[in-house]
Design a protein around this motif. Structure first.
Motif, PDB file in Angstrom:
ATOM      1  N   ALA A 106       0.881  -1.292   0.041  1.00 13.56           N
ATOM      2  CA  ALA A 106       0.171   0.012   0.016  1.00 13.56           C
ATOM      3  C   ALA A 106       1.076   1.050   0.028  1.00 13.56           C
ATOM      4  N   THR A 107       1.886   1.162   0.642  1.00 14.37           N
ATOM      5  CA  THR A 107       3.044   2.326   0.741  1.00 14.37           C
ATOM      6  C   THR A 107       4.259   2.387  -0.037  1.00 14.37           C
ATOM      7  N   GLN A 283      -0.914   5.891  -1.160  1.00 17.05           N
ATOM      8  CA  GLN A 283      -1.290   6.337   0.047  1.00 17.05           C
ATOM      9  C   GLN A 283      -0.894   7.680   0.783  1.00 17.05           C
TER      10      GLN A 283
END
Length: 383
Positions: A106-107, A283
């Motif tokens: 996600a990051t 993100q």
């Protein structure tokens, strides 16, 4: 629809930077000198640190930090598996061993839980990369590390970023920044080391100047011109030129404006592309943080995307839109794969980010029409 030509990134320079180079050119002080010193002072103030040391690149800055720490053969340094290759290379330059840790899909940043699994008695540091301008989760990382293992920030993409109110560059023992033309501010090539550690700064300062005990500026302006410096360390020529320092000083004054513009258009992308469920948005930072938006890196979900990522990138290129993979998974690169016997599936998060991330254009020379065109083309690909 009219075809446009939109670069993935362009440096935002102009007459201010051009004029700034006049003084070094006319005074004849072209190597590291007063303009570099002014740039260092301003950069340290902006990033809330005691020391800033200009270098030839972020790579040489990271190398200086590790050498100044005394890292060498037999030591291990944990680095993320998804990053530019230089993050791992600097460890090898020291004769130490890079130990890869996986990243959060996600990051795209280093996964603290996986870092915890990689710690050994030989672990001497962790390099946390603030990839694409989003600071790594420093609190979670610190929580899994023994107190004696310091965090080094690879802040190549993170000039002006912040984590919970603290600027990037002031979050670990030391940090290194990049001023490559794809970064938010540029000096062509160039880098900066930041730290609040006086001893480390003193050693790094000597190391970047061949190991000399005093700088060229100090020697030339001193009362005894016949004296040469002592060389008690094996150093390097990692000095920034005053031409670059002059440009960097001008660029730094524009940094917050540049980031504010990028924040505005990053928000536009996030809203305009929200309906494309297969295209995951980057993100956002936690409360009190600031994303530097060096790049806008999406994630193409291979399960739901209308086409494979590479085909999407090829179609955008046909329409004049440049894209790039976010970066590469270092453990998949030939040198590291062969030297350390690493398999692709050893780091599944990094493997997937390597295969599925896609940076779309975001920079300070794009127009409103450019951003709207990128969105229209992505929506058409989805139909």
């Amino acid at each position: 629809m009219e075809k446009r030509s939109i670069a993935i990134s362009l440096p935002c320079t102009g007459d201010d930077e051009w004029q700034a180079t006049r003084e070094p050119l006319t005074t004849g002080w072209l190597t590291q000198g007063p303009k570099v010193a002014a740039f260092e002072k301003a950069f340290a103030e902006r990033h809330g640190v005691s020391h800033a040391l200009a270098t030839t690149s972020c790579t040489t800055g990271l190398h200086l930090i590790l050498v100044a720490m005394g890292i060498g053969p037999g030591d291990e340094v944990i680095v993320p598996a998804f990053t530019w290759v230089a993050t791992a290379n600097v460890v090898v330059y020291c004769g130490a061993t890079p130990v890869f840790a996986d990243v959060d899909r996600a990051t795209c940043n280093i996964d603290p839980a996986d870092v915890a699994r990689r710690i050994t008695p030989r672990t001497k540091a962790v390099i946390a990369v603030h990839l694409f301008g989003l600071c790594a989760d420093m609190d979670a990382l610190r929580a899994v590390l023994p107190p004696e293992v310091p965090i080094i920030e690879d802040a190549a993409c993170a000039a002006g970023a912040a984590y919970k109110g603290v600027p990037a560059g002031a979050l670990g023992l030391a940090a290194a920044f990049s001023f490559h033309p794809r970064k938010s501010i540029t000096t062509g090539e160039g880098g900066m080391v930041t730290t609040n550690d006086d001893a480390l700064a003193d050693v790094a300062n000597m190391l970047r100047n061949h190991g000399a005990s005093i700088s060229e500026e100090q020697r030339h302006k001193g009362p005894r011109p016949y004296l040469l410096p002592e060389f008690n360390l094996l150093g390097y020529n990692y000095r920034m030129t005053d031409l670059q320092g002059a440009v960097g000083l001008v660029q730094l004054q524009k940094l917050d404006r540049f980031i504010a513009e990028r924040e505005q258009w990053a928000a536009f992308y996030r809203d305009a592309l929200a309906g494309l469920g297969w295209l995951c948005m980057p993100q956002l930072p936690a409360e009190g943080g600031r994303h530097a938006w060096q790049a806008f890196v999406t994630y193409v979900d291979p399960e739901t995307a209308p086409l494979p990522r590479n085909e999407i990138m090829a179609r955008l290129q046909e329409r004049g839109i440049s894209t790039r993979p976010g970066t590469h998974a270092v453990h998949l690169l030939g040198y590291y794969r062969e030297r350390y016997g690493i398999r692709p599936d050893d780091y599944p998060g990094a493997r997937d980010c390597d295969a599925n991330t896609m940076a779309i254009p975001l920079h300070n020379r794009m127009s409103k029409e450019d951003y709207e065109y990128v969105v229209r083309c992505l929506r058409e690909i989805a139909d």
